[in-house]
Design a protein around this motif. Sequence first.
Motif, mmCIF file in Angstrom:
data_model
loop_
_atom_site.group_PDB
_atom_site.id
_atom_site.type_symbol
_atom_site.label_atom_id
_atom_site.label_comp_id
_atom_site.label_asym_id
_atom_site.label_seq_id
_atom_site.Cartn_x
_atom_site.Cartn_y
_atom_site.Cartn_z
ATOM 1 N N THR A 132 90.689 101.755 38.634
ATOM 2 C CA THR A 132 90.599 100.729 37.589
ATOM 3 C C THR A 132 91.915 100.604 36.828
ATOM 4 O O THR A 132 92.356 99.501 36.487
ATOM 5 C CB THR A 132 89.460 101.081 36.604
ATOM 6 O OG1 THR A 132 88.249 101.263 37.320
ATOM 7 C CG2 THR A 132 89.256 99.951 35.594
ATOM 8 N N GLN A 135 94.317 98.542 38.703
ATOM 9 C CA GLN A 135 94.027 97.113 38.537
ATOM 10 C C GLN A 135 94.604 96.599 37.216
ATOM 11 O O GLN A 135 95.094 95.459 37.150
ATOM 12 C CB GLN A 135 92.511 96.877 38.590
ATOM 13 C CG GLN A 135 91.901 97.139 39.964
ATOM 14 C CD GLN A 135 90.389 97.006 39.950
ATOM 15 O OE1 GLN A 135 89.720 97.335 38.966
ATOM 16 N NE2 GLN A 135 89.838 96.518 41.052
ATOM 17 N N HIS A 151 90.091 94.097 33.248
ATOM 18 C CA HIS A 151 90.224 95.415 33.860
ATOM 19 C C HIS A 151 90.416 96.510 32.801
ATOM 20 O O HIS A 151 89.928 97.631 32.969
ATOM 21 C CB HIS A 151 91.403 95.428 34.833
ATOM 22 C CG HIS A 151 91.174 94.587 36.053
ATOM 23 N ND1 HIS A 151 90.006 94.652 36.787
ATOM 24 C CD2 HIS A 151 91.965 93.669 36.682
ATOM 25 C CE1 HIS A 151 90.074 93.809 37.810
ATOM 26 N NE2 HIS A 151 91.253 93.201 37.758
#
Length: 264
Positions: A132, A135, A151
Amino acid sequence: MKFERVLLIIILILLAPIYVSAENSSSIEKLDEISDEALQMVKYEKYDDAKKLLDYFSNQFANLTGNERSFTLDQLRIMTISHDEALEATVSPNMKYEERLNKLTKFRLVMDAVATKHQPLWTGMEDQMFSTLDQVKNAFSKKEINQFNRHLNSFLSLYNVIYPSLKIDVPASSIQKLDARINFIDEYRSQMAGDAKYGKELDRLEADLKKLFDEVNEDEADPSLWWVIISTGSIIIMTLSYVGFRKYKGDKEMRKNRSRDRKD
């Protein structure tokens, strides 16, 4: 005979802490299992069943903490707060499914962190956390503001889920440093999205997070295991010493008897 009694007393003294520790561990593991069952019920949206399990947890928890102090004050506070949040998630009429699941997961991870000394469940979220964060960094480099915020929200949500467990397993100084980094990024996110110089903050966050997981994942021997090894080893050494002493005494007595027989 006197030596045998002394040996027995010493063995009982050495084994007593092991027995008490095992008994406490069994009770804590039971609480851990209840938290897992409650999480499973929420996964299948069986909120009434989850609430019953959490109420049962409260009774068992009260019995355990009432008999003797099995937890630190920080652990008690963290467990109580996470349990209350989990209970709220099972009775709230408007809470979304994802939020309910996050609260029960948070509670589950807390109980596991208390019950487990090595490889706690929250460390299993390492890949998801870094994925994550990648991202977030990718959206930042491309100046995709909407994606960046989305994100980043996902990352903060994950961090919120494991945060109480971190407070149980990780030194306060490490958490404070990480908290400061994350709070800065969240507070200045609107400026970050359009300014490349803030990219270094994301790199520093990644480095701090990696260091945290690396420290927790180090293979350190469990102190309780060392106690078992030392205690058991001591018992074995004492037993062998005693057997050797008796054998030596017996052999010495036999030699005396033989010497007497020869004289006769």
